[in-house]
Design a protein around this motif. Structure first.
Motif, PDB file in Angstrom:
ATOM      1  N   GLY A  34      24.208 -31.155 -17.978  1.00  0.00           N
ATOM      2  CA  GLY A  34      23.646 -30.041 -18.298  1.00  0.00           C
ATOM      3  C   GLY A  34      22.733 -29.469 -17.298  1.00  0.00           C
ATOM      4  N   GLU A  35      22.279 -30.187 -16.241  1.00  0.00           N
ATOM      5  CA  GLU A  35      21.318 -29.525 -15.477  1.00  0.00           C
ATOM      6  C   GLU A  35      21.891 -29.285 -14.137  1.00  0.00           C
ATOM      7  N   ILE A  36      21.258 -28.445 -13.376  1.00  0.00           N
ATOM      8  CA  ILE A  36      21.378 -28.194 -11.734  1.00  0.00           C
ATOM      9  C   ILE A  36      20.084 -28.715 -10.939  1.00  0.00           C
ATOM     10  N   ILE A  37      20.527 -29.143  -9.764  1.00  0.00           N
ATOM     11  CA  ILE A  37      19.123 -29.424  -8.988  1.00  0.00           C
ATOM     12  C   ILE A  37      19.139 -28.006  -7.978  1.00  0.00           C
ATOM     13  N   VAL A  38      17.773 -27.395  -8.063  1.00  0.00           N
ATOM     14  CA  VAL A  38      17.501 -26.534  -6.996  1.00  0.00           C
ATOM     15  C   VAL A  38      16.816 -26.936  -5.907  1.00  0.00           C
ATOM     16  N   PRO A  65       6.621 -34.859 -15.040  1.00  0.00           N
ATOM     17  CA  PRO A  65       5.248 -34.924 -14.824  1.00  0.00           C
ATOM     18  C   PRO A  65       4.436 -33.886 -13.679  1.00  0.00           C
ATOM     19  N   ILE A  66       5.229 -33.581 -12.862  1.00  0.00           N
ATOM     20  CA  ILE A  66       4.871 -32.699 -11.809  1.00  0.00           C
ATOM     21  C   ILE A  66       4.658 -31.102 -12.216  1.00  0.00           C
ATOM     22  N   LEU A  67       3.657 -30.691 -11.709  1.00  0.00           N
ATOM     23  CA  LEU A  67       3.290 -29.167 -12.127  1.00  0.00           C
ATOM     24  C   LEU A  67       4.444 -28.526 -11.884  1.00  0.00           C
ATOM     25  N   GLY A  68       4.482 -27.188 -12.512  1.00  0.00           N
ATOM     26  CA  GLY A  68       5.263 -26.082 -12.264  1.00  0.00           C
ATOM     27  C   GLY A  68       6.487 -25.824 -13.176  1.00  0.00           C
ATOM     28  N   LEU A  69       6.251 -24.458 -13.549  1.00  0.00           N
ATOM     29  CA  LEU A  69       7.134 -24.109 -14.745  1.00  0.00           C
ATOM     30  C   LEU A  69       8.146 -22.977 -14.085  1.00  0.00           C
ATOM     31  N   GLU A  70       8.285 -22.575 -13.189  1.00  0.00           N
ATOM     32  CA  GLU A  70       9.187 -21.532 -12.552  1.00  0.00           C
ATOM     33  C   GLU A  70       9.415 -21.658 -11.100  1.00  0.00           C
ATOM     34  N   VAL A  71      10.661 -21.808 -10.810  1.00  0.00           N
ATOM     35  CA  VAL A  71      11.027 -21.861  -9.536  1.00  0.00           C
ATOM     36  C   VAL A  71      12.369 -20.853  -8.929  1.00  0.00           C
ATOM     37  N   ALA A  72      12.503 -20.802  -7.735  1.00  0.00           N
ATOM     38  CA  ALA A  72      13.642 -19.997  -7.076  1.00  0.00           C
ATOM     39  C   ALA A  72      14.156 -20.552  -5.840  1.00  0.00           C
ATOM     40  N   THR A  86      27.604 -22.640  -9.260  1.00  0.00           N
ATOM     41  CA  THR A  86      28.358 -23.382  -8.170  1.00  0.00           C
ATOM     42  C   THR A  86      27.253 -23.591  -7.077  1.00  0.00           C
ATOM     43  N   ILE A  87      27.395 -24.788  -6.372  1.00  0.00           N
ATOM     44  CA  ILE A  87      26.609 -25.267  -4.872  1.00  0.00           C
ATOM     45  C   ILE A  87      26.622 -23.816  -4.218  1.00  0.00           C
ATOM     46  N   GLY A  88      25.333 -23.533  -4.101  1.00  0.00           N
ATOM     47  CA  GLY A  88      24.905 -22.292  -2.939  1.00  0.00           C
ATOM     48  C   GLY A  88      24.429 -20.903  -3.611  1.00  0.00           C
ATOM     49  N   ASP A  89      24.724 -21.247  -5.040  1.00  0.00           N
ATOM     50  CA  ASP A  89      24.270 -20.165  -5.759  1.00  0.00           C
ATOM     51  C   ASP A  89      22.632 -19.837  -5.702  1.00  0.00           C
ATOM     52  N   LYS A  90      21.971 -18.744  -5.522  1.00  0.00           N
ATOM     53  CA  LYS A  90      20.648 -18.377  -5.481  1.00  0.00           C
ATOM     54  C   LYS A  90      20.031 -18.238  -7.105  1.00  0.00           C
ATOM     55  N   VAL A  91      19.344 -18.960  -7.548  1.00  0.00           N
ATOM     56  CA  VAL A  91      18.800 -18.886  -8.879  1.00  0.00           C
ATOM     57  C   VAL A  91      17.411 -18.994  -9.220  1.00  0.00           C
ATOM     58  N   CYS A  92      16.691 -18.566 -10.172  1.00  0.00           N
ATOM     59  CA  CYS A  92      15.517 -18.835 -10.587  1.00  0.00           C
ATOM     60  C   CYS A  92      15.592 -19.420 -11.982  1.00  0.00           C
ATOM     61  N   GLY A  93      14.736 -19.931 -12.445  1.00  0.00           N
ATOM     62  CA  GLY A  93      14.757 -20.417 -13.673  1.00  0.00           C
ATOM     63  C   GLY A  93      13.420 -20.817 -14.397  1.00  0.00           C
ATOM     64  N   LEU A  94      13.450 -21.292 -15.558  1.00  0.00           N
ATOM     65  CA  LEU A  94      12.294 -21.718 -16.221  1.00  0.00           C
ATOM     66  C   LEU A  94      12.326 -23.176 -16.307  1.00  0.00           C
ATOM     67  N   ALA A  95      11.638 -23.956 -15.615  1.00  0.00           N
ATOM     68  CA  ALA A  95      11.469 -25.358 -15.488  1.00  0.00           C
ATOM     69  C   ALA A  95      10.660 -26.284 -16.727  1.00  0.00           C
ATOM     70  N   GLY A 109      21.003 -23.581 -19.037  1.00  0.00           N
ATOM     71  CA  GLY A 109      20.629 -22.591 -19.940  1.00  0.00           C
ATOM     72  C   GLY A 109      19.145 -22.030 -19.661  1.00  0.00           C
ATOM     73  N   GLN A 110      18.461 -22.353 -18.712  1.00  0.00           N
ATOM     74  CA  GLN A 110      17.336 -21.721 -18.436  1.00  0.00           C
ATOM     75  C   GLN A 110      17.391 -21.272 -16.943  1.00  0.00           C
ATOM     76  N   ALA A 111      18.366 -21.124 -16.259  1.00  0.00           N
ATOM     77  CA  ALA A 111      18.444 -20.626 -14.918  1.00  0.00           C
ATOM     78  C   ALA A 111      19.320 -19.231 -15.135  1.00  0.00           C
ATOM     79  N   LEU A 112      18.876 -18.401 -14.327  1.00  0.00           N
ATOM     80  CA  LEU A 112      19.629 -16.963 -13.841  1.00  0.00           C
ATOM     81  C   LEU A 112      19.828 -16.705 -12.341  1.00  0.00           C
ATOM     82  N   PRO A 113      20.768 -16.111 -12.192  1.00  0.00           N
ATOM     83  CA  PRO A 113      21.053 -15.423 -10.786  1.00  0.00           C
ATOM     84  C   PRO A 113      19.734 -14.633 -10.369  1.00  0.00           C
ATOM     85  N   PHE A 114      19.381 -14.627  -9.018  1.00  0.00           N
ATOM     86  CA  PHE A 114      18.442 -13.667  -8.413  1.00  0.00           C
ATOM     87  C   PHE A 114      18.836 -12.417  -8.846  1.00  0.00           C
ATOM     88  N   PRO A 115      17.937 -11.444  -9.208  1.00  0.00           N
ATOM     89  CA  PRO A 115      18.482 -10.141  -9.424  1.00  0.00           C
ATOM     90  C   PRO A 115      18.816  -9.215  -8.112  1.00  0.00           C
TER      91      PRO A 115
END
Length: 333
Positions: A34-38, A65-72, A86-95, A109-115
């Protein structure tokens, strides 16, 4: 292409001031169903990161335990059951954690495509504040078109997001901020009236602006020191939504009678303890109702500073001064 075994990340040797953070090398996160690696290109800096670094906001047991709650960044691996990306998609999400790193595991379920039209830095400035504002201001407090809202801390990342979204959905927006420059920025974002809390009483201003009625909703990050004033500033059947305690969590000798007399609702939440299903529901509403506004420019993140990854200590020091207007973003590109 296989993932590397190691990555750079921000390490905490102990709790304390910004100087306890340092760059280190460690294992890339394990991919779970259920996860993706970004591959992280940019990461947002937020108040909860500061609280966690200080030892006041522990991550959930199953979170990094690493800091950080949002990435792109770019999707580089897909866990079992992932179907939206899919592999190669540009996403941002709430980690749930782990954002201050070169690779981050995100629940699908916490990831979204780049606007449309966004790069990694702009996209990284979205998830934490937009999830928080949408859940608290719209889902829980029920802000609707034609209502009035008071947003405390209008020049913060949360505040600049809340002003724009409330305005975009038809509310009249009032806000507080701590300087003339910050108040001016809030007005430019759509606030009908920006109140310099160092010089004015926000309750008096709100009552004057609303012909004595008060506002329908208050989004508050101050907490105890504003609690009684917030109750006074609310209209009948109003709602106070508390999302942080910058002014303390314990309110003493507070007159609670306005809650009964005016039939007020007091609510609040933090994002991290919410279930995956709750976060997915927020994600889906953001995608359907807010992402089109980002794509057409009606709403946009306000970014104060973009800093290289190795300046994370300076980024936290800036956050703690509260001198910024909008978001602080770390650039890992």
């Amino acid at each position: 292409m296989p993932l590397p075994q190691q990555m750079r990340h921000v390490d905490l040797q102990s709790f304390g001031g910004p100087e306890v953070m340092q760059l280190a090398t460690g294992p890339v996160p394990q991919l779970r169903p259920g996860e993706i690696i970004v591959k992280v290109e940019a990461a947002g800096v937020n108040r909860p990161d500061v609280a966690q670094r200080s030892g006041n906001y522990p991550p959930p047991k199953d979170a990094s335990p690493i800091l950080g709650l949002e990435v792109a960044g770019t999707v580089v691996a897909l866990g079992e059951g992932v179907s939206r990306f899919t592999i190669g998609d540009k996403v941002c999400g709430l980690a749930n954690g782990g954002g201050y790193a070169e690779y981050c595991a995100l629940p699908e379920g916490q990831a979204l495509p780049f606007p449309e039209g966004y790069d990694a830095v702009k996209a990284a400035a979205l998830p934490e504040t937009f999830f928080t504002v949408w859940a608290n201001l719209f889902q829980m407090a029920g802000l609707t078109e034609g209502e009035t809202v008071l947003i405390h801390g209008g020049s913060s990342g949360i505040g600049t997001t809340a002003i724009q979204l409330a305005k975009a959905f038809g509310a009249d927006v009032y806000t507080t901020a701590g300087s003339a420059e910050k108040c001016d920025a809030c007005r430019k974002l759509g606030a009908k009236r920006a109140i310099n809390y160092r010089e004015e009483d926000f309750v008096e201003v709100v009552k004057a602006e609303t012909q004595g009625k008060g506002v329908d909703v208050i989004l508050d990050m101050i907490g105890a020191s504003y609690f009684e004033q917030n109750l006074s500033a609310l209209a009948k059947d109003g709602c106070l939504s508390i999302i942080a305690f910058l002014g303390g969590a314990v309110a003493e000798k507070v007159n609670l009678s306005p809650i009964m007399v005016k039939r007020l609702a007091v609510t609040g939440s933090t994002m991290r303890p919410r279930t995956a299903e709750e976060k997915r529901a927020i994600r889906d509403e953001l995608r359907d109702q807010v992402w089109p506004l980002l794509a057409n420019g009606a709403v946009a993140p306000v970014i104060h500073s973009v800093m290289p990854f190795d300046q994370v200590v300076e980024a936290h020091r800036l956050m703690e001064t509260s001198s910024h207007i909008g978001k602080i973003v770390l650039d890992l590109r």
